[in-house]
Design a protein around this motif. Structure first.
Motif, mmCIF file in Angstrom:
data_model
loop_
_atom_site.group_PDB
_atom_site.id
_atom_site.type_symbol
_atom_site.label_atom_id
_atom_site.label_comp_id
_atom_site.label_asym_id
_atom_site.label_seq_id
_atom_site.Cartn_x
_atom_site.Cartn_y
_atom_site.Cartn_z
ATOM 1 N N PHE A 49 0.867 -1.198 0.072
ATOM 2 C CA PHE A 49 0.028 0.020 0.024
ATOM 3 C C PHE A 49 1.009 1.182 0.233
ATOM 4 N N GLU A 50 0.732 2.071 -1.116
ATOM 5 C CA GLU A 50 1.422 3.387 -1.101
ATOM 6 C C GLU A 50 0.816 4.270 0.060
ATOM 7 N N PRO A 51 1.593 5.221 0.819
ATOM 8 C CA PRO A 51 1.145 6.183 1.719
ATOM 9 C C PRO A 51 0.025 7.255 0.853
ATOM 10 N N VAL A 52 0.411 7.458 -0.367
ATOM 11 C CA VAL A 52 -0.446 8.390 -0.990
ATOM 12 C C VAL A 52 -1.899 7.973 -1.526
ATOM 13 N N GLN A 53 -1.981 6.519 -1.193
ATOM 14 C CA GLN A 53 -3.269 6.126 -1.555
ATOM 15 C C GLN A 53 -3.944 5.655 0.038
ATOM 16 N N VAL A 54 -3.359 6.192 0.780
ATOM 17 C CA VAL A 54 -4.160 5.970 2.281
ATOM 18 C C VAL A 54 -4.851 7.174 2.508
ATOM 19 N N LYS A 55 -6.292 7.195 2.723
ATOM 20 C CA LYS A 55 -6.886 8.207 3.417
ATOM 21 C C LYS A 55 -7.224 8.256 4.887
ATOM 22 N N ALA A 56 -6.591 8.976 5.661
ATOM 23 C CA ALA A 56 -6.815 8.633 7.241
ATOM 24 C C ALA A 56 -7.582 9.834 7.675
ATOM 25 N N LEU A 57 -8.418 9.397 8.577
ATOM 26 C CA LEU A 57 -9.305 10.425 9.215
ATOM 27 C C LEU A 57 -9.170 10.115 10.606
ATOM 28 N N TYR A 58 -8.425 10.788 11.502
ATOM 29 C CA TYR A 58 -8.289 10.465 12.883
ATOM 30 C C TYR A 58 -8.982 11.544 13.642
ATOM 31 N N ASN A 59 -9.636 11.341 14.759
ATOM 32 C CA ASN A 59 -10.171 12.130 15.929
ATOM 33 C C ASN A 59 -11.038 13.372 15.046
ATOM 34 N N GLU A 60 -10.915 14.434 15.246
ATOM 35 C CA GLU A 60 -11.494 15.673 14.719
ATOM 36 C C GLU A 60 -11.772 15.515 13.406
ATOM 37 N N ALA A 61 -10.885 14.718 12.485
ATOM 38 C CA ALA A 61 -11.307 14.700 11.132
ATOM 39 C C ALA A 61 -12.369 13.705 10.786
ATOM 40 N N ALA A 62 -12.725 12.999 11.638
ATOM 41 C CA ALA A 62 -13.565 11.681 11.358
ATOM 42 C C ALA A 62 -15.046 12.119 11.467
ATOM 43 N N THR A 63 -15.461 13.273 10.924
ATOM 44 C CA THR A 63 -16.757 13.690 11.224
ATOM 45 C C THR A 63 -17.751 12.563 10.138
ATOM 46 N N GLU A 64 -18.977 12.801 10.499
ATOM 47 C CA GLU A 64 -19.760 11.962 9.468
ATOM 48 C C GLU A 64 -19.906 12.542 7.965
ATOM 49 N N ARG A 65 -19.603 13.907 7.555
ATOM 50 C CA ARG A 65 -19.522 14.522 6.573
ATOM 51 C C ARG A 65 -18.210 14.160 5.876
ATOM 52 N N ALA A 66 -17.236 14.161 6.637
ATOM 53 C CA ALA A 66 -15.837 13.682 6.144
ATOM 54 C C ALA A 66 -15.827 12.342 5.817
ATOM 55 N N ILE A 67 -16.503 11.297 6.457
ATOM 56 C CA ILE A 67 -16.572 9.605 6.208
ATOM 57 C C ILE A 67 -17.362 9.647 4.846
ATOM 58 N N TYR A 68 -18.436 10.312 4.631
ATOM 59 C CA TYR A 68 -19.218 10.063 3.529
ATOM 60 C C TYR A 68 -18.460 10.497 2.546
ATOM 61 N N GLN A 69 -17.684 11.733 2.706
ATOM 62 C CA GLN A 69 -16.959 12.362 1.532
ATOM 63 C C GLN A 69 -15.906 11.467 1.152
ATOM 64 N N ALA A 70 -15.237 10.928 2.003
ATOM 65 C CA ALA A 70 -14.210 9.912 1.458
ATOM 66 C C ALA A 70 -14.770 8.707 0.716
ATOM 67 N N LEU A 71 -15.824 8.220 1.270
ATOM 68 C CA LEU A 71 -16.353 7.269 0.419
ATOM 69 C C LEU A 71 -16.821 7.527 -0.737
ATOM 70 N N ARG A 72 -17.401 8.635 -1.113
ATOM 71 C CA ARG A 72 -17.692 9.306 -2.366
ATOM 72 C C ARG A 72 -16.274 9.442 -3.325
ATOM 73 N N GLU A 73 -15.223 9.921 -2.620
ATOM 74 C CA GLU A 73 -13.930 10.200 -3.394
ATOM 75 C C GLU A 73 -13.553 8.571 -3.870
ATOM 76 N N PHE A 74 -13.765 7.583 -3.249
ATOM 77 C CA PHE A 74 -13.209 6.364 -3.435
ATOM 78 C C PHE A 74 -14.302 5.764 -4.677
ATOM 79 N N LYS A 75 -15.344 6.121 -4.637
ATOM 80 C CA LYS A 75 -16.508 5.780 -5.563
ATOM 81 C C LYS A 75 -15.779 6.141 -6.862
ATOM 82 N N GLN A 76 -15.196 7.458 -7.077
ATOM 83 C CA GLN A 76 -14.971 8.195 -8.299
ATOM 84 C C GLN A 76 -13.536 7.848 -8.544
#
Length: 159
Positions: free
Chosen positions: A57-84
């Motif tokens: 796994f390449e670090p540039v292909q890792v999306k990390a959401l830790y603590n304050e970054a792990a909001t509902e909106r950010a999690i759903y947005q990350a899934l949308r980004e992976f969809k694309q």
């Protein structure tokens, strides 16, 4: 043919060696309205580090959401980004470590994002919504690693 409620991808489109490995890694210790956890972020970071150091796994292909970054909106947005981003050649590992909740009235589990209020299930990520988004992703393999209370309910009610 659907298996346990999920549609399988078209494996005939897979070409070995052409895909990429991606990771969505979510870890939450410092909740705004829930009790603090003590190892979720540490475990998530260690998991990501292991995949990068030992499993191509390449670090540039890792999306990390830790603590304050792990909001509902950010999690759903990350899934949308992976969809694309994902292709039928790619692999995705989704790792979640944090609080979970089970609603016995609706027999459904939830992931708890960092900003979810305890008295408002509308702030929670329902298993149904998570599975709907995962089912929409086109990848060769998708692996879920869920470290939370009631995580078994994610797949237990599929027909």
């Amino acid at each position: 043919m659907p298996i346990r409620g999920l549609d399988l991808p078209d494996f005939t489109a897979y070409e070995p060696g052409k895909g990429q490995n991606y990771l969505l890694c979510i870890g939450i210790d410092d909740y705004q309205h829930w009790p603090r956890l003590h190892n979720a972020v540490q475990d998530a970071r260690a998991f990501a580090e292991t995949l990068c150091q030992q499993y191509q796994f390449e670090p540039v292909q890792v999306k990390a959401l830790y603590n304050e970054a792990a909001t509902e909106r950010a999690i759903y947005q990350a899934l949308r980004e992976f969809k694309q981003l994902l292709t039928p050649q790619d692999n995705l590992v989704l790792y979640f470590s944090g609080h979970g909740h089970y609603d016995p009235d609706f027999k459904e589990g939830h992931w708890i994002p960092v900003d979810a209020r305890r008295d408002n299930e509308g702030d929670f990520l329902s298993n149904a919504n998570i599975l709907k988004r995962i089912d929409a992703l086109e990848a060769h393999h998708i692996l879920l690693v869920i470290d939370s209370c009631f995580s078994g309910s994610l797949l237990s009610n599929l027909r």
